[in-house]
Design a protein around this motif. Structure first.
Motif, PDB file in Angstrom:
ATOM      1  N   GLN A 191       0.835  -1.189   0.000  1.00  0.00           N
ATOM      2  CA  GLN A 191       0.000   0.000   0.000  1.00  0.00           C
ATOM      3  C   GLN A 191       0.874   1.245   0.000  1.00  0.00           C
ATOM      4  O   GLN A 191       2.047   1.209   0.328  1.00  0.00           O
ATOM      5  N   LYS A 192       0.262   2.354  -0.402  1.00  0.00           N
ATOM      6  CA  LYS A 192       0.945   3.642  -0.364  1.00  0.00           C
ATOM      7  C   LYS A 192       0.310   4.490   0.726  1.00  0.00           C
ATOM      8  O   LYS A 192      -0.899   4.521   0.869  1.00  0.00           O
ATOM      9  N   CYS A 193       1.135   5.176   1.482  1.00  0.00           N
ATOM     10  CA  CYS A 193       0.645   5.935   2.621  1.00  0.00           C
ATOM     11  C   CYS A 193       0.943   7.416   2.459  1.00  0.00           C
ATOM     12  O   CYS A 193       2.055   7.792   2.071  1.00  0.00           O
ATOM     13  N   GLU A 194      -0.054   8.231   2.771  1.00  0.00           N
ATOM     14  CA  GLU A 194       0.188   9.671   2.813  1.00  0.00           C
ATOM     15  C   GLU A 194       1.052  10.016   4.016  1.00  0.00           C
ATOM     16  O   GLU A 194       1.913  10.885   3.947  1.00  0.00           O
ATOM     17  N   GLN A 195       0.790   9.351   5.139  1.00  0.00           N
ATOM     18  CA  GLN A 195       1.592   9.547   6.341  1.00  0.00           C
ATOM     19  C   GLN A 195       1.885   8.180   6.938  1.00  0.00           C
ATOM     20  O   GLN A 195       1.012   7.509   7.466  1.00  0.00           O
ATOM     21  N   SER A 196       3.146   7.754   6.839  1.00  0.00           N
ATOM     22  CA  SER A 196       3.530   6.422   7.274  1.00  0.00           C
ATOM     23  C   SER A 196       3.769   6.385   8.781  1.00  0.00           C
ATOM     24  O   SER A 196       4.337   7.314   9.357  1.00  0.00           O
ATOM     25  N   GLY A 197       3.324   5.305   9.420  1.00  0.00           N
ATOM     26  CA  GLY A 197       3.558   5.159  10.851  1.00  0.00           C
ATOM     27  C   GLY A 197       2.617   4.166  11.490  1.00  0.00           C
ATOM     28  O   GLY A 197       1.485   3.975  11.034  1.00  0.00           O
ATOM     29  N   ALA A 198       3.080   3.492  12.552  1.00  0.00           N
ATOM     30  CA  ALA A 198       2.266   2.531  13.294  1.00  0.00           C
ATOM     31  C   ALA A 198       2.850   2.402  14.691  1.00  0.00           C
ATOM     32  O   ALA A 198       3.978   2.833  14.953  1.00  0.00           O
ATOM     33  N   THR A 199       2.075   1.820  15.598  1.00  0.00           N
ATOM     34  CA  THR A 199       2.565   1.577  16.960  1.00  0.00           C
ATOM     35  C   THR A 199       2.432   0.110  17.372  1.00  0.00           C
ATOM     36  O   THR A 199       3.055  -0.303  18.343  1.00  0.00           O
ATOM     37  N   VAL A 200       1.629  -0.659  16.646  1.00  0.00           N
ATOM     38  CA  VAL A 200       1.433  -2.075  16.978  1.00  0.00           C
ATOM     39  C   VAL A 200       1.574  -2.912  15.710  1.00  0.00           C
ATOM     40  O   VAL A 200       0.984  -2.582  14.672  1.00  0.00           O
ATOM     41  N   LEU A 201       2.361  -3.981  15.803  1.00  0.00           N
ATOM     42  CA  LEU A 201       2.489  -4.946  14.716  1.00  0.00           C
ATOM     43  C   LEU A 201       1.725  -6.212  15.096  1.00  0.00           C
ATOM     44  O   LEU A 201       1.644  -6.560  16.279  1.00  0.00           O
ATOM     45  N   HIS A 202       1.168  -6.895  14.097  1.00  0.00           N
ATOM     46  CA  HIS A 202       0.439  -8.144  14.355  1.00  0.00           C
ATOM     47  C   HIS A 202       0.983  -9.230  13.438  1.00  0.00           C
ATOM     48  O   HIS A 202       0.937  -9.107  12.204  1.00  0.00           O
ATOM     49  N   LEU A 203       1.519 -10.284  14.048  1.00  0.00           N
ATOM     50  CA  LEU A 203       2.023 -11.443  13.311  1.00  0.00           C
ATOM     51  C   LEU A 203       1.038 -12.596  13.440  1.00  0.00           C
ATOM     52  O   LEU A 203       0.497 -12.837  14.521  1.00  0.00           O
ATOM     53  N   ARG A 204       0.814 -13.299  12.345  1.00  0.00           N
ATOM     54  CA  ARG A 204      -0.116 -14.426  12.368  1.00  0.00           C
ATOM     55  C   ARG A 204       0.458 -15.565  11.538  1.00  0.00           C
ATOM     56  O   ARG A 204       0.983 -15.346  10.448  1.00  0.00           O
ATOM     57  N   ARG A 205       0.355 -16.763  12.072  1.00  0.00           N
ATOM     58  CA  ARG A 205       0.850 -17.938  11.345  1.00  0.00           C
ATOM     59  C   ARG A 205      -0.120 -18.325  10.237  1.00  0.00           C
ATOM     60  O   ARG A 205      -1.340 -18.286  10.419  1.00  0.00           O
ATOM     61  N   ILE A 206       0.425 -18.697   9.110  1.00  0.00           N
ATOM     62  CA  ILE A 206      -0.379 -19.142   7.972  1.00  0.00           C
ATOM     63  C   ILE A 206       0.132 -20.497   7.502  1.00  0.00           C
ATOM     64  O   ILE A 206       1.205 -20.944   7.910  1.00  0.00           O
ATOM     65  N   ASN A 207      -0.645 -21.159   6.644  1.00  0.00           N
ATOM     66  CA  ASN A 207      -0.172 -22.404   6.052  1.00  0.00           C
ATOM     67  C   ASN A 207       1.046 -22.107   5.188  1.00  0.00           C
ATOM     68  O   ASN A 207       1.058 -21.124   4.443  1.00  0.00           O
ATOM     69  N   PRO A 208       2.082 -22.924   5.286  1.00  0.00           N
ATOM     70  CA  PRO A 208       3.325 -22.642   4.565  1.00  0.00           C
ATOM     71  C   PRO A 208       3.102 -22.470   3.057  1.00  0.00           C
ATOM     72  O   PRO A 208       2.347 -23.218   2.435  1.00  0.00           O
ATOM     73  N   LEU A 209       3.744 -21.468   2.508  1.00  0.00           N
ATOM     74  CA  LEU A 209       3.663 -21.174   1.083  1.00  0.00           C
ATOM     75  C   LEU A 209       4.971 -21.563   0.400  1.00  0.00           C
ATOM     76  O   LEU A 209       6.040 -21.534   1.018  1.00  0.00           O
ATOM     77  N   LYS A 210       4.885 -21.917  -0.858  1.00  0.00           N
ATOM     78  CA  LYS A 210       6.085 -22.177  -1.651  1.00  0.00           C
ATOM     79  C   LYS A 210       6.414 -20.918  -2.453  1.00  0.00           C
ATOM     80  O   LYS A 210       5.691 -20.554  -3.378  1.00  0.00           O
ATOM     81  N   ILE A 211       7.460 -20.255  -2.054  1.00  0.00           N
ATOM     82  CA  ILE A 211       7.860 -19.010  -2.707  1.00  0.00           C
ATOM     83  C   ILE A 211       9.152 -19.255  -3.472  1.00  0.00           C
ATOM     84  O   ILE A 211      10.161 -19.657  -2.883  1.00  0.00           O
ATOM     85  N   PRO A 212       9.138 -19.049  -4.792  1.00  0.00           N
ATOM     86  CA  PRO A 212      10.342 -19.292  -5.602  1.00  0.00           C
ATOM     87  C   PRO A 212      11.533 -18.489  -5.087  1.00  0.00           C
ATOM     88  O   PRO A 212      11.397 -17.360  -4.645  1.00  0.00           O
ATOM     89  N   GLN A 213      12.694 -19.101  -5.128  1.00  0.00           N
ATOM     90  CA  GLN A 213      13.968 -18.483  -4.741  1.00  0.00           C
ATOM     91  C   GLN A 213      14.100 -18.260  -3.232  1.00  0.00           C
ATOM     92  O   GLN A 213      15.107 -17.706  -2.788  1.00  0.00           O
ATOM     93  N   LEU A 214      13.092 -18.674  -2.445  1.00  0.00           N
ATOM     94  CA  LEU A 214      13.170 -18.493  -0.995  1.00  0.00           C
ATOM     95  C   LEU A 214      13.429 -19.846  -0.337  1.00  0.00           C
ATOM     96  O   LEU A 214      12.636 -20.776  -0.499  1.00  0.00           O
ATOM     97  N   PRO A 215      14.537 -20.001   0.387  1.00  0.00           N
ATOM     98  CA  PRO A 215      14.836 -21.283   1.040  1.00  0.00           C
ATOM     99  C   PRO A 215      13.735 -21.667   2.026  1.00  0.00           C
ATOM    100  O   PRO A 215      13.143 -20.812   2.678  1.00  0.00           O
TER     101      PRO A 215
END
Length: 215
Positions: free
Chosen positions: A62-86
């Motif tokens: 996304q593009k932001c007019e004003q970038s910034g945050a105070t809380v991050l949220h991590l969530r586990r997902i089903n493993p993906l196969k991403i090319p070139q990523l070990p």
């Protein structure tokens, strides 16, 4: 809730903080208490985890007019196969923040967890600093202050605000020994090399613990 001091999360310790993601659960990383604004984040391996924020950060699709945050949220997902990523079961999370005191770089190790999480939010807390304090403490020393400071030190260690066997911990213990020997608070603080601001903070932590016990 799990508290992590700024010193630990910015790499000023032997171990990088570990965040384990379990199936069906997410983990929040909050910078509200530290008074910092998140400017940028990097999740090196997005194959098993998704990342969201409470604000808007450029680069997260996304593009932001004003970038910034105070809380991050991590969530586990089903493993993906991403090319070139070990294929790995862990990742490094890097967070860039800014505040009135400047910019900081935080690092966390993110991995898959096998059990239900013991916490859902990681709170980044300000580190206890040995800074000069303008306000002086009363010169009179008494048993009550000694007990409060001792309790405050225990809480600071439990919350990882003061690291075990660190130079700061040794100085606080030296301060307590001097007080038990009959030195006044101001003299004991000066001789042990700690600030009155730190003593005030330990008394505050000790007082809060006693209030909680009475309740």
């Amino acid at each position: 809730m799990r508290n992590i001091s700024q010193d630990i999360a910015t790499g000023n310790s032997n171990n990088i903080p570990l965040i384990e993601l379990s199936s069906g659960y997410g983990v929040n990383i909050s910078f509200i208490k530290s008074g910092e604004i998140v400017e940028k984040v990097w999740l090196d391996n997005p194959a098993f985890a998704s990342l969201d924020v409470d604000g808007c950060l450029s680069g997260l699709a996304q593009k932001c007019e004003q970038s910034g945050a105070t809380v991050l949220h991590l969530r586990r997902i089903n493993p993906l196969k991403i090319p070139q990523l070990p294929k790995t079961n862990s990742s490094l999370l890097t967070v860039i923040t800014k505040s009135n005191s400047g910019r900081k770089v935080y690092v966390f190790r993110v991995a898959m967890g096998d059990t239900a999480p013991k916490y859902h939010t990681i709170e980044v807390t300000p580190s206890l600093r040995e800074e000069p304090e303008i306000k002086n403490l009363p010169s009179a020393t008494n048993i009550t202050n000694l007990q409060l400071i001792s309790s405050g030190l225990e809480i600071a260690q439990q919350q990882r605000l003061i690291l075990p066997n660190s130079r700061l911990q040794r100085r606080v213990k030296s301060f307590l020994i001097l007080m038990k020997s009959g030195y006044l608070i101001n003299d004991a603080a000066r001789r042990s090399g700690i600030s009155l601001q730190l003593v005030n903070r330990l008394i505050e932590l000790g007082s809060n613990s006693q209030i909680g016990t009475l309740r």
